[in-house]
Design a protein around this motif. Structure first.
Motif, PDB file in Angstrom:
ATOM      1  N   TYR A   1      -4.104   2.047   5.591  1.00 55.70           N
ATOM      2  CA  TYR A   1      -4.097   0.660   5.118  1.00 55.70           C
ATOM      3  C   TYR A   1      -3.500  -0.152   6.152  1.00 55.70           C
TER       4      TYR A   1
ATOM      5  N   PHE B   1      -9.155  -3.467  -0.944  1.00 56.35           N
ATOM      6  CA  PHE B   1      -8.655  -3.788   0.297  1.00 56.35           C
ATOM      7  C   PHE B   1      -9.336  -5.154   0.997  1.00 56.35           C
TER       8      PHE B   1
ATOM      9  N   TRP C   1       0.869  -1.352   0.105  1.00 58.23           N
ATOM     10  CA  TRP C   1       0.063   0.119  -0.015  1.00 58.23           C
ATOM     11  C   TRP C   1       1.046   1.240  -0.184  1.00 58.23           C
TER      12      TRP C   1
ATOM     13  N   PRO D   1      -6.364  -4.917  10.153  1.00 58.05           N
ATOM     14  CA  PRO D   1      -7.377  -3.852  10.167  1.00 58.05           C
ATOM     15  C   PRO D   1      -8.364  -3.982  11.357  1.00 58.05           C
TER      16      PRO D   1
ATOM     17  N   TYR E   1      -8.525   0.190  11.090  1.00 62.96           N
ATOM     18  CA  TYR E   1      -9.105   0.723   9.541  1.00 62.96           C
ATOM     19  C   TYR E   1      -9.772   1.690   9.794  1.00 62.96           C
TER      20      TYR E   1
END
Length: 512
Positions: A374, A490, A318, A378, A407
């Motif tokens: 990111y 994602f 990412w 998460p 996240y």
């Protein structure tokens, strides 16, 4: 006939009121959920709870939970899924309460451990209590400052110089496309195997096929997470018992993963008989003599491969994607690298040493900012072992799954400001008059990407050093070009990934 007709009449007499009663109860539950919680919550019904909304959004959980948590007044919601109670929060005060203040009543819990046990067993990421404490204590010796310096000098430099950079130079010369996510996963797998287990699988040699272990590991991590999403809590157990469908595939994948781990252990035992090296696995071998179970060692090997392979590669994937669309950030990182190189007393030196990497504060900030948006993990959940009340007033019943959501937290205006959706490394630095940047760390409960409290990630510093060394080495020599129209998805397994990888074209920079 008369008796049959009479029976039907009686059935109708009772079924109609029962149906009406069921409808009334549904309406009552919907109104109750709206009144007790907030309008952000999905509808909740008797028996099934919010199962229909959960199924509807099962392919976009990170985004859906973020939407719900943003709308919730305290950034905390309650969900009921067929009898499973859950609390999900993006409130830093709640996170501190869960991970530190009342740490002892929020273990991983039976549900989490049972779902992941076939793959992770009693490894550090699936363990509680004394088993977890033992593994953490033994592993901590591998993350001292001296170990980090040795890690950079002996392991990371070799993998970058001998494999990564030649691979990128070859791709640049041919103008061919690479999957950067795949490259970074291969790199990280080689690295963790070298530093923790003293073995070199050579995965970064792209001319070789994807290793059987790597393929099996991908399948195993993806399928085992699906167990959490089963409509029926016991559904995966039935399929496993009957050896059907995804559970059959998962069983074969886990057998291959465990086979690799057991072979690593066997080789290390043979090496140690001849006075082999001291590394993470050797330390655990000494402890395991009392335990005498190879399963214990196998679980440790699998857990550390998960930590070392998937988290750093996900973070850097990412990072490079974000960097490709933010040339100003890349230019500033280039300037920081150039200043570090210019300050060297040995001009012929190649690669970056530990002290040089520690000086790259803006690069550190850019990686932190990428993980804010990111995070490799998460969300993370615990299980309340007794009733509790969170700082925002949320009542937690015993046995409730309590999840904090990095996240979603990275997208909260109340935490990061109105520009929370922007990739802005400057939020992590204090600018100096000479143009350099001083890194300013954030509260770990506001930014729980590496967890926080007693369970904070042991490998945090090692991960940063590895990521900075890779990023600096690549950025110094290459430009990574990504299709500007790419809109990556994602996706979440045990860690987060970019669906279908990150296709890039590598261009070699002209020397200044």
């Amino acid at each position: 006939m008369e008796r049959s007709s009479s029976s039907m009449d009686i059935l109708n007499v009772f079924s109609v009121p029962a149906l009406l009663a069921f409808i009334c109860v549904c309406i009552f539950y919907i109104r109750l959920s709206l009144r007790e919680g907030n309008k952000a919550l999905p509808p909740s019904y008797p028996i099934v709870g919010s199962l229909f909304s959960i199924l509807k959004n099962r392919r976009r959980f990170p985004e859906w939970f973020t939407e719900l948590l943003i709308m919730a007044p305290s950034h905390t919601i309650k969900l009921n899924r067929g009898g499973r109670r859950a609390v999900i929060t993006a409130n830093p005060a709640n996170v501190e309460h869960i991970l530190k203040t009342r740490f002892e009543i929020y273990p991983k819990g039976d549900l989490f451990s049972s779902v992941l046990h076939d793959l992770l067993g009693r490894g550090i990421f699936n363990a509680d209590g004394e088993t977890w404490k033992l593994q953490r204590r033994v592993a901590s010796f591998e993350f001292s400052t001296r170990s980090l310096r040795d890690f950079i000098h002996e392991t990371v430099h070799g993998e970058i110089t001998d494999r990564l950079l030649p691979l990128l130079r070859k791709a640049a010369a041919a103008g061919s496309q690479l999957d950067m996510q795949d490259v970074l996963q291969r790199f990280a797998f080689d690295n963790i195997c070298k530093v923790a287990f003293g073995t070199d699988p050579g995965c970064l040699d792209i001319s070789l096929p994807v290793s059987e272990f790597a393929e099996a590991f991908e399948v195993a991590t993806a399928l085992i997470v699906r167990r959490f999403g089963d409509v029926l809590p016991f559904g995966w157990r039935v399929k496993r018992m009957l050896n059907l469908g995804s559970e059959k595939t998962l069983r074969h994948a886990i057998q291959r993963v465990h086979g690799f781990a057991e072979e690593v252990i066997r080789k290390r035992k043979d090496d140690d008989k001849c006075g082999g090296r001291q590394d993470l696995l050797s330390r655990f071998l000494g402890v395991a003599e009392k335990d005498s179970h190879d399963d214990f060692l196998r679980d440790i090997v699998v857990s550390f491969i998960l930590a070392g392979r998937d988290t750093t590669s996900a973070a850097l994937t990412w990072f490079f994607w974000l960097l490709s669309s933010h040339p100003r950030v890349e230019e500033r990182i280039n300037g920081e690298i150039a200043r570090v190189v210019a300050a060297r007393t040995e001009k012929e030196a190649s690669g970056f040493c530990y002290e040089e990497l520690k000086e790259m504060n803006y690069l550190h900030a850019a990686i932190c900012e990428s993980m804010r948006l990111y995070p490799p993990v998460p969300s993370d959940s615990k299980e309340a072992s007794e009733q509790d009340v969170l700082p925002d007033g949320t009542v937690v019943s015993r046995g409730t799954r309590v999840t904090y959501h990095p996240y979603a937290m990275g997208r909260m205006e109340s935490i990061w400001g109105k520009d929370c959706l922007e990739f802005k490394p400057e939020r992590w630095v204090k600018e100096e008059e000479n143009g350099s940047a001083v890194f300013v760390s954030e509260n770990s409960f506001k930014y729980p990407v590496f967890q926080a409290g007693p369970r904070i990630c042991l490998g945090k510093e090692m991960a940063f050093i590895q990521m900075k060394c890779i990023a600096a080495s690549v950025i110094e020599e290459f430009s990574i070009k990504v299709d500007p129209n790419l809109n990556p998805k994602f996706i979440v397994s045990l860690t987060a990934k970019m669906e279908n990888g990150l296709p890039v074209v590598v261009e070699k920079k002209r020397p200044n």
